[in-house]
Design a protein around this motif. Sequence first.
Motif, PDB file in Angstrom:
ATOM      1  N   ALA A  46      32.019  45.016  50.323  1.00 37.49           N
ATOM      2  CA  ALA A  46      33.286  44.356  50.651  1.00 37.49           C
ATOM      3  C   ALA A  46      34.358  44.710  49.634  1.00 37.49           C
ATOM      4  CB  ALA A  46      33.085  42.849  50.720  1.00 37.49           C
ATOM      5  N   GLY A  47      33.999  44.701  48.379  1.00 39.07           N
ATOM      6  CA  GLY A  47      34.976  45.015  47.348  1.00 39.07           C
ATOM      7  C   GLY A  47      34.734  44.223  46.081  1.00 39.07           C
ATOM      8  N   ALA A  48      35.769  44.171  45.247  1.00 36.17           N
ATOM      9  CA  ALA A  48      35.665  43.532  43.936  1.00 36.17           C
ATOM     10  C   ALA A  48      36.660  42.385  43.831  1.00 36.17           C
ATOM     11  CB  ALA A  48      35.950  44.547  42.833  1.00 36.17           C
ATOM     12  N   VAL A  49      36.203  41.296  43.239  1.00 37.47           N
ATOM     13  CA  VAL A  49      37.094  40.215  42.843  1.00 37.47           C
ATOM     14  C   VAL A  49      37.271  40.362  41.346  1.00 37.47           C
ATOM     15  CG1 VAL A  49      37.358  37.713  42.613  1.00 37.47           C
ATOM     16  CG2 VAL A  49      36.351  38.681  44.700  1.00 37.47           C
ATOM     17  N   ALA A  56      48.254  38.254  27.718  1.00 34.50           N
ATOM     18  CA  ALA A  56      48.739  39.620  27.943  1.00 34.50           C
ATOM     19  C   ALA A  56      47.669  40.659  27.617  1.00 34.50           C
ATOM     20  CB  ALA A  56      50.001  39.867  27.120  1.00 34.50           C
ATOM     21  N   VAL A  57      46.894  40.455  26.550  1.00 33.28           N
ATOM     22  CA  VAL A  57      45.877  41.448  26.169  1.00 33.28           C
ATOM     23  C   VAL A  57      44.795  41.542  27.250  1.00 33.28           C
ATOM     24  CG1 VAL A  57      44.451  39.896  24.752  1.00 33.28           C
ATOM     25  CG2 VAL A  57      44.498  42.328  24.252  1.00 33.28           C
ATOM     26  N   ALA A  58      44.425  40.416  27.843  1.00 31.27           N
ATOM     27  CA  ALA A  58      43.424  40.429  28.917  1.00 31.27           C
ATOM     28  C   ALA A  58      43.997  41.112  30.149  1.00 31.27           C
ATOM     29  CB  ALA A  58      42.994  39.005  29.249  1.00 31.27           C
ATOM     30  N   ILE A  59      45.242  40.814  30.466  1.00 30.08           N
ATOM     31  CA  ILE A  59      45.886  41.410  31.640  1.00 30.08           C
ATOM     32  C   ILE A  59      45.928  42.926  31.495  1.00 30.08           C
ATOM     33  CG2 ILE A  59      48.060  41.570  32.932  1.00 30.08           C
ATOM     34  CD1 ILE A  59      46.575  38.903  33.321  1.00 30.08           C
ATOM     35  N   SER A  60      46.194  43.401  30.290  1.00 28.31           N
ATOM     36  CA  SER A  60      46.264  44.860  30.094  1.00 28.31           C
ATOM     37  C   SER A  60      44.907  45.515  30.356  1.00 28.31           C
ATOM     38  CB  SER A  60      46.799  45.146  28.691  1.00 28.31           C
ATOM     39  OG  SER A  60      45.939  45.848  27.905  1.00 28.31           O
ATOM     40  N   ASP A  61      43.819  44.870  29.941  1.00 30.17           N
ATOM     41  CA  ASP A  61      42.472  45.404  30.227  1.00 30.17           C
ATOM     42  C   ASP A  61      42.172  45.360  31.724  1.00 30.17           C
ATOM     43  OD1 ASP A  61      41.795  46.050  27.667  1.00 30.17           O
ATOM     44  OD2 ASP A  61      40.623  44.234  27.286  1.00 30.17           O
ATOM     45  N   VAL A  62      42.555  44.278  32.361  1.00 30.70           N
ATOM     46  CA  VAL A  62      42.245  44.094  33.774  1.00 30.70           C
ATOM     47  C   VAL A  62      43.035  45.070  34.640  1.00 30.70           C
ATOM     48  CG1 VAL A  62      42.393  42.437  35.673  1.00 30.70           C
ATOM     49  CG2 VAL A  62      41.442  41.739  33.491  1.00 30.70           C
ATOM     50  N   ARG A  63      44.218  45.429  34.220  1.00 24.38           N
ATOM     51  CA  ARG A  63      44.993  46.448  34.950  1.00 24.38           C
ATOM     52  C   ARG A  63      44.173  47.741  35.051  1.00 24.38           C
ATOM     53  NH1 ARG A  63      50.187  45.658  36.035  1.00 24.38           N
ATOM     54  NH2 ARG A  63      51.230  43.871  35.112  1.00 24.38           N
ATOM     55  N   LYS A  64      43.486  48.076  33.965  1.00 24.81           N
ATOM     56  CA  LYS A  64      42.639  49.277  33.964  1.00 24.81           C
ATOM     57  C   LYS A  64      41.513  49.134  34.983  1.00 24.81           C
ATOM     58  CE  LYS A  64      43.592  50.035  29.090  1.00 24.81           C
ATOM     59  NZ  LYS A  64      43.050  49.866  27.753  1.00 24.81           N
ATOM     60  N   GLU A  65      40.967  47.925  35.094  1.00 23.31           N
ATOM     61  CA  GLU A  65      39.880  47.691  36.050  1.00 23.31           C
ATOM     62  C   GLU A  65      40.366  47.845  37.490  1.00 23.31           C
ATOM     63  OE1 GLU A  65      37.664  44.092  35.251  1.00 23.31           O
ATOM     64  OE2 GLU A  65      38.014  44.363  33.112  1.00 23.31           O
ATOM     65  N   VAL A  66      41.553  47.335  37.767  1.00 23.06           N
ATOM     66  CA  VAL A  66      42.103  47.473  39.116  1.00 23.06           C
ATOM     67  C   VAL A  66      42.321  48.948  39.433  1.00 23.06           C
ATOM     68  CG1 VAL A  66      44.067  46.948  40.621  1.00 23.06           C
ATOM     69  CG2 VAL A  66      43.148  45.171  39.113  1.00 23.06           C
ATOM     70  N   ASN A  67      42.897  49.670  38.482  1.00 24.86           N
ATOM     71  CA  ASN A  67      43.112  51.111  38.686  1.00 24.86           C
ATOM     72  C   ASN A  67      41.787  51.843  38.871  1.00 24.86           C
ATOM     73  OD1 ASN A  67      45.951  51.205  38.671  1.00 24.86           O
ATOM     74  ND2 ASN A  67      45.968  51.084  36.439  1.00 24.86           N
ATOM     75  N   PHE A  68      40.765  51.448  38.116  1.00 26.97           N
ATOM     76  CA  PHE A  68      39.436  52.044  38.240  1.00 26.97           C
ATOM     77  C   PHE A  68      38.892  51.822  39.652  1.00 26.97           C
ATOM     78  CE2 PHE A  68      34.876  51.040  38.272  1.00 26.97           C
ATOM     79  CZ  PHE A  68      34.349  52.272  37.941  1.00 26.97           C
ATOM     80  N   ARG A  70      40.441  51.257  42.393  1.00 26.90           N
ATOM     81  CA  ARG A  70      41.182  52.066  43.363  1.00 26.90           C
ATOM     82  C   ARG A  70      40.782  53.535  43.274  1.00 26.90           C
ATOM     83  NH1 ARG A  70      47.102  49.085  43.406  1.00 26.90           N
ATOM     84  NH2 ARG A  70      46.408  47.420  44.797  1.00 26.90           N
ATOM     85  N   LYS A  71      40.568  54.003  42.066  1.00 22.79           N
ATOM     86  CA  LYS A  71      40.204  55.408  41.873  1.00 22.79           C
ATOM     87  C   LYS A  71      38.849  55.736  42.502  1.00 22.79           C
ATOM     88  CE  LYS A  71      39.773  58.940  38.316  1.00 22.79           C
ATOM     89  NZ  LYS A  71      39.884  59.249  36.895  1.00 22.79           N
ATOM     90  N   VAL A  72      37.897  54.804  42.388  1.00 20.04           N
ATOM     91  CA  VAL A  72      36.553  55.062  42.925  1.00 20.04           C
ATOM     92  C   VAL A  72      36.384  54.543  44.354  1.00 20.04           C
ATOM     93  CG1 VAL A  72      35.477  55.143  40.638  1.00 20.04           C
ATOM     94  CG2 VAL A  72      35.509  52.989  41.900  1.00 20.04           C
ATOM     95  N   GLY A  73      37.449  54.016  44.937  1.00 16.38           N
ATOM     96  CA  GLY A  73      37.390  53.601  46.336  1.00 16.38           C
ATOM     97  C   GLY A  73      36.789  52.235  46.594  1.00 16.38           C
ATOM     98  N   VAL A  74      36.812  51.354  45.592  1.00 16.45           N
ATOM     99  CA  VAL A  74      36.329  49.985  45.784  1.00 16.45           C
ATOM    100  C   VAL A  74      37.555  49.094  45.997  1.00 16.45           C
ATOM    101  CG1 VAL A  74      35.159  48.018  44.705  1.00 16.45           C
ATOM    102  CG2 VAL A  74      34.272  50.332  44.361  1.00 16.45           C
ATOM    103  N   GLU A  75      37.616  48.440  47.153  1.00 21.59           N
ATOM    104  CA  GLU A  75      38.767  47.593  47.463  1.00 21.59           C
ATOM    105  C   GLU A  75      38.814  46.389  46.538  1.00 21.59           C
ATOM    106  OE1 GLU A  75      40.616  44.888  51.080  1.00 21.59           O
ATOM    107  OE2 GLU A  75      38.809  46.070  51.443  1.00 21.59           O
ATOM    108  N   VAL A  76      39.998  46.069  46.039  1.00 20.61           N
ATOM    109  CA  VAL A  76      40.187  44.863  45.237  1.00 20.61           C
ATOM    110  C   VAL A  76      40.535  43.735  46.198  1.00 20.61           C
ATOM    111  CG1 VAL A  76      41.539  43.756  43.418  1.00 20.61           C
ATOM    112  CG2 VAL A  76      40.904  46.168  43.206  1.00 20.61           C
ATOM    113  N   LEU A  77      39.627  42.764  46.305  1.00 20.89           N
ATOM    114  CA  LEU A  77      39.792  41.665  47.251  1.00 20.89           C
ATOM    115  C   LEU A  77      40.775  40.621  46.737  1.00 20.89           C
ATOM    116  CD1 LEU A  77      36.033  41.223  48.170  1.00 20.89           C
ATOM    117  CD2 LEU A  77      37.787  42.482  49.435  1.00 20.89           C
TER     118      LEU A  77
END
Length: 139
Positions: A46-49, A56-68, A70-77
């Motif tokens: 289904a995807g990732a939650v 802000a520091v956590a948000i910056s790390d999580v942005r990388k996870e969202v981009n990851f 998308r890059k590998v084709g896992v939908e962000v739910l």
Amino acid sequence: MVRQFLTDVLWPPTDYLLIDTPPGTSDEHISLAETLQSKCLPGQLAGAVIVTTPQAVAISDVRKEVNFCRKVGVEVLGVVENMSGYVCECCGERANLFGKGGGEVMAGSFEVPFLGGVPVDRQWGVLVEEGEEAGVRGC
């Protein structure tokens, strides 16, 4: 180990399998994404939650996870904001100990749903410290 867990266990029919991973985009995340994509039938993954905290520091790390994802084709739910304030048991007042709304803003910037915030629960800390259920005293 995660790959072995996913491939070598004789799983009964399951509606959902949730896998909680630590923050980041490590080799484990890459391996997990590859394993799930290769072993799941079309439509099963289904995807990732994505879970973050408001800082802000956590948000910056999580942005990388969202981009990851998308890059590998896992939908962000969607995005959940953990430690989203603290509600006093006595007076009901809310204090935003770690900031406010960072997860919701980030979700909006990536155009993914914001699924909600989970406040800090003092009882959880008491249970961790004492190793058993304990009554929570007032203010």
